[in-house]
Design a protein around this motif. Structure first.
Motif, PDB file in Angstrom:
ATOM      1  N   GLU A  57      -4.751   4.059  -5.675  1.00  0.00           N
ATOM      2  CA  GLU A  57      -6.375   3.560  -5.587  1.00  0.00           C
ATOM      3  C   GLU A  57      -6.562   2.633  -6.594  1.00  0.00           C
ATOM      4  OE1 GLU A  57      -8.616   5.884  -4.082  1.00  0.00           O
ATOM      5  OE2 GLU A  57      -7.647   7.096  -3.598  1.00  0.00           O
ATOM      6  N   SER A  58      -5.893   2.723  -8.056  1.00  0.00           N
ATOM      7  CA  SER A  58      -6.351   1.484  -8.870  1.00  0.00           C
ATOM      8  C   SER A  58      -5.615  -0.133  -8.149  1.00  0.00           C
ATOM      9  CB  SER A  58      -5.106   2.474 -10.137  1.00  0.00           C
ATOM     10  OG  SER A  58      -6.453   0.306 -10.885  1.00  0.00           O
ATOM     11  N   ARG A  59      -5.379  -0.124  -7.480  1.00  0.00           N
ATOM     12  CA  ARG A  59      -3.881  -1.162  -6.980  1.00  0.00           C
ATOM     13  C   ARG A  59      -5.287  -1.284  -5.893  1.00  0.00           C
ATOM     14  NH1 ARG A  59       0.816  -0.449  -5.263  1.00  0.00           N
ATOM     15  NH2 ARG A  59       1.166   1.348  -5.669  1.00  0.00           N
ATOM     16  N   PHE A  60      -5.719  -0.326  -5.192  1.00  0.00           N
ATOM     17  CA  PHE A  60      -6.519  -0.978  -4.114  1.00  0.00           C
ATOM     18  C   PHE A  60      -7.823  -1.370  -4.391  1.00  0.00           C
ATOM     19  CE2 PHE A  60      -8.880  -0.339  -0.107  1.00  0.00           C
ATOM     20  CZ  PHE A  60      -8.346  -1.012   0.984  1.00  0.00           C
ATOM     21  N   LYS A  61      -8.319  -0.903  -5.492  1.00  0.00           N
ATOM     22  CA  LYS A  61      -9.702  -0.634  -6.567  1.00  0.00           C
ATOM     23  C   LYS A  61      -9.298  -2.560  -6.573  1.00  0.00           C
ATOM     24  CE  LYS A  61     -13.111  -0.085  -9.403  1.00  0.00           C
ATOM     25  NZ  LYS A  61     -12.407   0.059 -10.377  1.00  0.00           N
ATOM     26  N   TRP A  62      -8.451  -2.625  -6.747  1.00  0.00           N
ATOM     27  CA  TRP A  62      -8.116  -4.716  -7.937  1.00  0.00           C
ATOM     28  C   TRP A  62      -7.858  -5.424  -6.764  1.00  0.00           C
ATOM     29  CZ3 TRP A  62      -4.431  -8.101  -6.337  1.00  0.00           C
ATOM     30  CH2 TRP A  62      -4.699  -8.954  -7.980  1.00  0.00           C
ATOM     31  N   TYR A  63      -7.399  -4.789  -5.594  1.00  0.00           N
ATOM     32  CA  TYR A  63      -7.664  -5.986  -3.864  1.00  0.00           C
ATOM     33  C   TYR A  63      -8.597  -6.305  -3.746  1.00  0.00           C
ATOM     34  CZ  TYR A  63      -6.459  -7.335   0.534  1.00  0.00           C
ATOM     35  OH  TYR A  63      -6.268  -7.437   1.651  1.00  0.00           O
ATOM     36  N   LEU A  64      -9.839  -4.792  -3.432  1.00  0.00           N
ATOM     37  CA  LEU A  64     -10.601  -5.124  -3.063  1.00  0.00           C
ATOM     38  C   LEU A  64     -11.982  -5.815  -3.924  1.00  0.00           C
ATOM     39  CD1 LEU A  64     -11.480  -1.457  -1.571  1.00  0.00           C
ATOM     40  CD2 LEU A  64     -10.961  -3.936   0.059  1.00  0.00           C
TER      41      LEU A  64
ATOM     42  N   LEU B  68       1.295  -1.201   0.040  1.00  0.00           N
ATOM     43  CA  LEU B  68       0.066   0.372   0.247  1.00  0.00           C
ATOM     44  C   LEU B  68       0.500   1.243  -0.325  1.00  0.00           C
ATOM     45  CD1 LEU B  68      -2.999  -1.120   2.597  1.00  0.00           C
ATOM     46  CD2 LEU B  68      -2.842  -1.023   0.473  1.00  0.00           C
ATOM     47  N   TRP B  69       1.801   1.091  -1.241  1.00  0.00           N
ATOM     48  CA  TRP B  69       2.273   1.999  -0.811  1.00  0.00           C
ATOM     49  C   TRP B  69       2.444   3.101  -2.597  1.00  0.00           C
ATOM     50  CZ3 TRP B  69       6.966   3.782   1.333  1.00  0.00           C
ATOM     51  CH2 TRP B  69       7.920   2.548   2.671  1.00  0.00           C
ATOM     52  N   SER B  70       2.650   4.229  -2.214  1.00  0.00           N
ATOM     53  CA  SER B  70       2.759   5.114  -3.863  1.00  0.00           C
ATOM     54  C   SER B  70       4.109   5.824  -3.643  1.00  0.00           C
ATOM     55  CB  SER B  70       1.633   6.503  -3.686  1.00  0.00           C
ATOM     56  OG  SER B  70       1.488   6.763  -2.328  1.00  0.00           O
ATOM     57  N   GLU B  71       4.097   6.533  -4.797  1.00  0.00           N
ATOM     58  CA  GLU B  71       5.280   7.248  -5.081  1.00  0.00           C
ATOM     59  C   GLU B  71       6.420   8.694  -3.576  1.00  0.00           C
ATOM     60  OE1 GLU B  71       6.907   9.002  -8.670  1.00  0.00           O
ATOM     61  OE2 GLU B  71       5.259   7.083  -9.361  1.00  0.00           O
ATOM     62  N   ALA B  72       4.672   8.749  -2.932  1.00  0.00           N
ATOM     63  CA  ALA B  72       5.091   9.927  -2.026  1.00  0.00           C
ATOM     64  C   ALA B  72       4.851   9.309  -1.113  1.00  0.00           C
ATOM     65  CB  ALA B  72       3.429  10.197  -1.897  1.00  0.00           C
ATOM     66  N   GLY B  73       4.959   7.749  -0.396  1.00  0.00           N
ATOM     67  CA  GLY B  73       5.376   6.768   0.885  1.00  0.00           C
ATOM     68  C   GLY B  73       3.831   5.890   1.220  1.00  0.00           C
ATOM     69  N   PRO B  74       4.039   5.142   2.179  1.00  0.00           N
ATOM     70  CA  PRO B  74       2.921   4.276   2.613  1.00  0.00           C
ATOM     71  C   PRO B  74       1.953   5.507   3.096  1.00  0.00           C
ATOM     72  CG  PRO B  74       4.696   4.583   4.587  1.00  0.00           C
ATOM     73  CD  PRO B  74       4.724   5.528   2.886  1.00  0.00           C
ATOM     74  N   LEU B  75       0.147   4.272   2.430  1.00  0.00           N
ATOM     75  CA  LEU B  75      -0.977   5.093   2.910  1.00  0.00           C
ATOM     76  C   LEU B  75      -0.813   6.666   2.376  1.00  0.00           C
ATOM     77  CD1 LEU B  75      -1.900   3.198   5.891  1.00  0.00           C
ATOM     78  CD2 LEU B  75      -1.803   2.540   4.025  1.00  0.00           C
ATOM     79  N   ARG B  76      -0.515   6.666   1.277  1.00  0.00           N
ATOM     80  CA  ARG B  76      -0.571   8.278   0.726  1.00  0.00           C
ATOM     81  C   ARG B  76      -1.309   8.391  -0.777  1.00  0.00           C
ATOM     82  NH1 ARG B  76       3.416   8.173   4.143  1.00  0.00           N
ATOM     83  NH2 ARG B  76       3.494   9.626   5.657  1.00  0.00           N
ATOM     84  N   TRP B  77      -2.469   8.203  -0.331  1.00  0.00           N
ATOM     85  CA  TRP B  77      -3.130   7.729  -1.836  1.00  0.00           C
ATOM     86  C   TRP B  77      -3.140   8.315  -3.247  1.00  0.00           C
ATOM     87  CZ3 TRP B  77      -5.230   3.806  -1.282  1.00  0.00           C
ATOM     88  CH2 TRP B  77      -5.804   2.501  -0.302  1.00  0.00           C
ATOM     89  N   ASP B  78      -2.516   7.919  -4.030  1.00  0.00           N
ATOM     90  CA  ASP B  78      -2.931   8.872  -5.568  1.00  0.00           C
ATOM     91  C   ASP B  78      -3.671   7.791  -6.414  1.00  0.00           C
ATOM     92  OD1 ASP B  78      -1.242   6.722  -5.984  1.00  0.00           O
ATOM     93  OD2 ASP B  78       1.054   7.677  -6.371  1.00  0.00           O
ATOM     94  N   ASP B  79      -3.453   7.889  -8.021  1.00  0.00           N
ATOM     95  CA  ASP B  79      -4.223   7.678  -8.521  1.00  0.00           C
ATOM     96  C   ASP B  79      -3.906   6.307  -8.963  1.00  0.00           C
ATOM     97  OD1 ASP B  79      -6.045   9.883  -8.675  1.00  0.00           O
ATOM     98  OD2 ASP B  79      -4.756  10.198 -11.090  1.00  0.00           O
TER      99      ASP B  79
END
Length: 156
Positions: free
Chosen positions: A15-22, A1-12
């Motif tokens: 969001e896309s990867r997490f949607k796939w996970y759910l 659950l990492w973005s380029e900004a760091g852990p749990l910092r939501w970016d597009d």
């Protein structure tokens, strides 16, 4: 659950990867287990990020947090209760987080290289007070050990 900004910092992308996970969790009727490590602190900002994350997982009966890093059970267990999530724990090493549902995680490391019949009996006893218990065994023989655990639990 990492973005380029760091852990749990939501970016597009996150969001896309997490949607796939759910979607995968829903399709498999699985439990959403979120392990965290040393990248998340016990500070307010990271607590808020964790709260936001678990708010994005719709089925509250299937949300599990497996805290790691600097989170100890005295901090993690009450925080998980406040979030309404099950807190993963090793019932042979840690105190119970309480609740009706247990998510036990055991690793075959150190002095516990495998899960003997005795350890599996201890595990069944440790989880007896829970209405529902899920168990994750991490070892080279985990499938065989899980089959033995199921048999012991059915006999208990």
């Amino acid at each position: 659950l990492w973005s380029e900004a760091g852990p749990l910092r939501w970016d597009d992308e996150l969001e896309s990867r997490f949607k796939w996970y759910l979607e995968a969790v829903a399709a498999l009727e699985a439990i959403a287990v979120v392990p965290t490590g040393s990248e998340l602190s016990t500070g307010r900002k990271d607590r808020d990020r964790l709260s936001d994350l678990f708010g994005r997982i719709p089925d509250t009966r299937r949300r599990v947090w497996a805290p790691g890093g600097i989170w100890n059970e005295e901090e993690a267990h009450p925080f998980a209760r406040r979030l309404g999530v099950t807190c993963a724990f090793d019932p042979l090493e840690d105190d119970s987080p309480g609740g009706d549902t247990a998510y036990a995680r055991l690793k075959a490391i150190g002095g516990r290289q495998r899960f003997s019949e005795g350890i599996l009996y201890e595990l069944v006893d440790a989880l007896a007070g829970f209405e529902t218990a899920y168990v994750a065994l991490e070892s080279p023989l985990s499938f065989d050990e899980a089959v033995r655990l199921q048999k012991l639990a059915a006999e208990a």
